[in-house]
Design a protein around this motif. Structure first.
Motif, PDB file in Angstrom:
ATOM      1  N   UNK A 131      45.061  57.144 -32.042  1.00  3.90           N
ATOM      2  CA  UNK A 131      44.487  56.807 -30.878  1.00  3.90           C
ATOM      3  C   UNK A 131      43.779  55.407 -30.933  1.00  3.90           C
ATOM      4  N   UNK A 132      43.155  55.064 -32.183  1.00  2.00           N
ATOM      5  CA  UNK A 132      42.809  53.715 -32.226  1.00  2.00           C
ATOM      6  C   UNK A 132      44.073  52.680 -32.006  1.00  2.00           C
ATOM      7  N   UNK A 133      45.173  52.926 -32.515  1.00  2.00           N
ATOM      8  CA  UNK A 133      46.203  52.438 -32.638  1.00  2.00           C
ATOM      9  C   UNK A 133      46.634  52.177 -31.204  1.00  2.00           C
TER      10      UNK A 133
ATOM     11  N   UNK B 150      44.559  52.558 -28.491  1.00  2.00           N
ATOM     12  CA  UNK B 150      43.315  51.924 -27.841  1.00  2.00           C
ATOM     13  C   UNK B 150      42.276  51.502 -28.632  1.00  2.00           C
ATOM     14  N   UNK B 151      42.407  50.253 -29.303  1.00  2.82           N
ATOM     15  CA  UNK B 151      41.874  49.586 -30.419  1.00  2.82           C
ATOM     16  C   UNK B 151      40.263  49.367 -30.109  1.00  2.82           C
ATOM     17  N   UNK B 152      39.873  49.462 -28.932  1.00  4.03           N
ATOM     18  CA  UNK B 152      38.447  49.351 -28.495  1.00  4.03           C
ATOM     19  C   UNK B 152      37.734  50.799 -28.295  1.00  4.03           C
ATOM     20  N   UNK B 153      38.375  51.981 -28.701  1.00  8.75           N
ATOM     21  CA  UNK B 153      37.610  53.100 -28.714  1.00  8.75           C
ATOM     22  C   UNK B 153      36.299  53.045 -29.233  1.00  8.75           C
ATOM     23  N   UNK B 154      35.157  53.562 -28.782  1.00 14.57           N
ATOM     24  CA  UNK B 154      34.027  53.678 -29.542  1.00 14.57           C
ATOM     25  C   UNK B 154      33.452  55.193 -29.529  1.00 14.57           C
ATOM     26  N   UNK B 155      34.126  56.113 -28.587  1.00 18.54           N
ATOM     27  CA  UNK B 155      33.972  57.278 -28.679  1.00 18.54           C
ATOM     28  C   UNK B 155      35.126  58.170 -28.034  1.00 18.54           C
ATOM     29  N   UNK B 156      35.386  59.221 -28.926  1.00 19.68           N
ATOM     30  CA  UNK B 156      36.653  59.996 -28.235  1.00 19.68           C
ATOM     31  C   UNK B 156      36.482  61.547 -29.025  1.00 19.68           C
ATOM     32  N   UNK B 157      36.821  62.309 -28.213  1.00 20.81           N
ATOM     33  CA  UNK B 157      36.985  63.682 -28.754  1.00 20.81           C
ATOM     34  C   UNK B 157      38.525  64.145 -28.674  1.00 20.81           C
ATOM     35  N   UNK B 158      38.904  64.869 -29.875  1.00 15.67           N
ATOM     36  CA  UNK B 158      40.279  65.087 -29.837  1.00 15.67           C
ATOM     37  C   UNK B 158      40.775  66.503 -30.227  1.00 15.67           C
ATOM     38  N   UNK B 159      40.117  67.233 -30.827  1.00 17.05           N
ATOM     39  CA  UNK B 159      40.280  68.577 -31.433  1.00 17.05           C
ATOM     40  C   UNK B 159      40.064  69.643 -30.312  1.00 17.05           C
ATOM     41  N   UNK B 160      41.094  70.549 -30.538  1.00  8.64           N
ATOM     42  CA  UNK B 160      41.033  71.760 -29.552  1.00  8.64           C
ATOM     43  C   UNK B 160      40.341  72.826 -30.239  1.00  8.64           C
TER      44      UNK B 160
END
Length: 357
Positions: free
Chosen positions: A343-345, A347-357
């Motif tokens: 995800x950082x690859x 969207x390099x400017x990501x500061x907050x993200x939720x990914x796990x199901x």
């Protein structure tokens, strides 16, 4: 010499107390958000501080009684004082003892004090009804921002009083006012063409008809919250594409929103924040249309949408990679690669993200 030195020191101390200390208090008061109780306490610090703070008019343009007990009587007492004759903001959020009778007394005794009021927050003041709304709004011809979320006693009649008495509203929050119907929304549409922010969260009586009457007339909207309104369909969502100035849109729980409706929303070119949480009818097709049309997106939630796959993220990365700072793909089981590194690859400017199901 010693006496002279002592007198000089005492003189400097007096100057410090009389001039410097009040100036410091003034700076602090103008910088920090202080409650009405805090300000009153500071007035008692010294005569010099008292005079200095009273001379600072901006301090008395805000009346903050948030969460305070006996707030209704406190408000009446404050508005009776000369220093609050030009108050511009009143915050009574969660001041749950405020009743219609308090607002009616204010109309009778403090009418002139509210002629400059621009912002009124009555959030969670659940003892207020349409009667109180009529009383308080009749005193506020310059009101621009009005908020009264989580109040089931306010109805379309209350909105009728608001649009009659307050002609300059640009920010309206009636979230959780479950007795507001399409008729009330029609009043908003007919009277506030310059409206910039509207929160209709959990106004469960609303139908497509109400939203369809609103959107073509309120083209200045920059923020629209339709959280937890599952009854709307694409017939209404299509008109969201008319809002060319829209920056914030919350559609959490829009179960009837389809890719067709989302493709119309993609015409909102200035959109920066989009909440599609639990919009279960959406697939890659709709998200890709958003990716191509809304290239200024900074916040995007796809929480719980199982029809979205890696294709959506790849398309978003092509147009929004340098803008998106918050991304929620929790529960999107169709997205196979949700690792932090990937995800950082994208969207390099990501500061907050939720990914796990």
């Amino acid at each position: 010499m010693e006496e002279y030195g002592a007198a000089e020191a005492e003189s400097k101390e007096n100057i410090w107390c009389r001039e410097t200390v009040p100036k410091v208090f003034k700076i602090v008061c103008c910088t920090l958000p202080l409650s009405n109780t805090d300000l009153v306490s500071l007035l008692l610090a010294s005569p010099s501080v008292h005079r200095t703070l009273l001379s600072c008019q901006p301090l008395w343009e805000v009346l903050n009684l948030r969460e305070l007990k006996n707030a209704g009587n406190r408000l009446i007492a404050a508005l009776s004082l000369p220093r609050y004759r030009h108050v511009k903001q009143i915050n009574l959020e969660f001041a749950r003892d405020v009743e219609d009778t308090h607002l009616m007394l204010i109309k009778d005794k403090c009418f002139s004090s509210l002629q400059s009021l621009e912002s009124l927050n009555l959030n969670a003041c659940q003892k207020i009804s349409d009667t109180g709304i009529e009383a308080i709004t009749s005193c506020c011809p310059q009101l621009k921002s009005f908020s009264i979320y989580w109040n089931i006693r306010v109805s379309d009649l209350g909105l009728q009083y608001i649009v009659k008495n307050c002609k300059h509203i640009v920010d309206l929050n009636i979230s959780g006012c479950k007795n507001i119907s399409d008729q009330g929304v029609q009043l908003i549409a007919d009277n506030y063409p310059e409206l910039e922010s509207l929160n209709l969260t959990r106004c469960v009586k609303l139908t497509d008809e109400g939203l369809m009457s609103l959107l073509p007339k309120c083209l200045s909207l920059r923020s629209l919250n339709l959280y937890a309104l599952s009854s709307f369909t694409d017939a209404a969502y299509r008109n969201l594409g008319l809002l060319s100035r829209l920056k914030f849109l919350d559609l959490c729980g829009a179960q009837n929103l389809s890719d067709e409706g989302l493709s119309c929303i993609s015409k909102c070119k200035n959109l920066e924040s989009l909440n599609l949480t639990w919009c279960t009818g959406v697939t890659d097709e709709g998200v890709i249309s958003i990716a191509k049309g809304c290239t200024s997106l900074q916040f995007l939630s796809l929480f719980g949408i199982v029809g979205v796959t890696d294709k959506s993220l790849e398309e978003l990365s092509k147009s929004c990679s340098n803008k998106i700072t918050t991304l929620d793909v929790y529960g999107c089981i169709g997205i196979k690669n949700r690792s932090r590194e990937y995800l950082l690859q994208l969207f390099p400017y990501l500061k907050c993200f939720k990914v796990h199901s």
